[in-house]
Design an enzyme around this catalytic site. Sequence first.
Site, mmCIF file in Angstrom:
data_model
loop_
_atom_site.group_PDB
_atom_site.id
_atom_site.type_symbol
_atom_site.label_atom_id
_atom_site.label_comp_id
_atom_site.label_asym_id
_atom_site.label_seq_id
_atom_site.Cartn_x
_atom_site.Cartn_y
_atom_site.Cartn_z
ATOM 1 N N LYS B 105 -31.908 13.962 -7.473
ATOM 2 C CA LYS B 105 -31.416 14.989 -6.547
ATOM 3 C C LYS B 105 -30.629 16.025 -7.326
ATOM 4 O O LYS B 105 -29.595 15.710 -7.920
ATOM 5 C CB LYS B 105 -30.530 14.361 -5.471
ATOM 6 N N GLY B 166 -19.874 17.869 3.996
ATOM 7 C CA GLY B 166 -18.686 17.173 4.497
ATOM 8 C C GLY B 166 -18.069 17.775 5.747
ATOM 9 O O GLY B 166 -17.075 17.265 6.246
ATOM 10 N N ALA B 192 -26.581 17.395 4.095
ATOM 11 C CA ALA B 192 -25.238 17.955 4.262
ATOM 12 C C ALA B 192 -25.036 18.522 5.662
ATOM 13 O O ALA B 192 -25.888 19.237 6.180
ATOM 14 C CB ALA B 192 -24.900 19.031 3.240
ATOM 15 N N GLY B 193 -23.912 18.171 6.238
ATOM 16 C CA GLY B 193 -23.486 18.769 7.498
ATOM 17 C C GLY B 193 -23.587 17.855 8.705
ATOM 18 O O GLY B 193 -23.019 18.168 9.754
ATOM 19 N N ASN B 214 -23.993 11.124 4.271
ATOM 20 C CA ASN B 214 -22.997 10.333 3.550
ATOM 21 C C ASN B 214 -21.682 10.283 4.306
ATOM 22 O O ASN B 214 -21.336 9.285 4.919
ATOM 23 C CB ASN B 214 -22.805 10.859 2.127
#
Lengths: 69, 263
Positions: B105, B166, B192-193, B214
């Site tokens: 990644k 995040g 993300a998000g 995550n």
Amino acid sequence: MDMLVLSLNGEQREFPGALSVAELVAALELDVRKVAVELNREIVPRSTYAMVRLRSGDCLEIVHFIGGG
Amino acid sequence: MDAHVTAKDDWVVAGRSFASRLIVGTGKYKDLPTTAAAIEASGAEMVTVAVRRVNLSDPKAPMLQDYVSPARYTYLPNTAGCFTADDAVRTLRLAREAGGWNLVKLEVLGPPPTLYPDMPATFEAAAALIKDGFEVMVYCSDDPIAAKRLEEMGCVAIMPLGAPIGSGLGVQNPLMIQMIIQNARVPVLVDAGVGTAYDATFAMELGCDAVLVNSAIALADDPVLMAQAMKAGVEAGRLAFRAGRIPRIGAASASSPMTGLIR
């Protein structure tokens, strides 16, 4: 015999004699299957650890996988 | 059940097939046992990992691999913390040596407070990594032109952000994510998000091949429960996408027939 002075992950470390990468990893008590080693900005393939001799002034990065996103 | 309901619905990236459409990060957890339990609950088959210096003063400290086995999960090493193409290439060369794995990644971020993908640096790093034999899943802005260019360069998956990393805000620009999906011939993942299960469902309903989560799991009050919620959310979104949603119409339409009423 001269001391072997290495830069390990940004720290100066001294060792009492000649070392290969394999001997260094063993001396540091690291599990060879879980780390990767860069010597003077070049990858050291795991299969060559026993053959690669270290010299004073060598700069090593020893890394592993940690949690990340 | 109908054959198409029970049929396998794997997705494929760089020739590797996965049943789970949820990829999870391994960062930000309070400890390694919680990391392991949440990842297990998520049903993920691929996990992102970071590459960092070994703590030489404590070489016997438990390592991620002791809890999240690379034999069970596909490790996807990332370039988090790299702000230049050179750093990204160096980091992933080390990761390849540590893991023996070409699938990576790529993420090159700009400075806080946005941590937005630095696209010029991302292009430069992608070119260098592809030349060096890596299979690059690339984190990028939600820009259809940039996404197409990354695909044409040879990236194996395009991973636009849904919202700042995040932030937990969910997909902020669904139109652009949809345009990226429609134009792509490689898998598209929202990375993300995502803040909660609904955000993952929404991303999957747009037609994403998979979602990467995550913080939303790791920082939830109960990460294991949230991991289960994300698993269900991703599955619901995928099923809804395959089923084909009804059109949005600006008028009411009764669900019960207006004929045969008693008089």
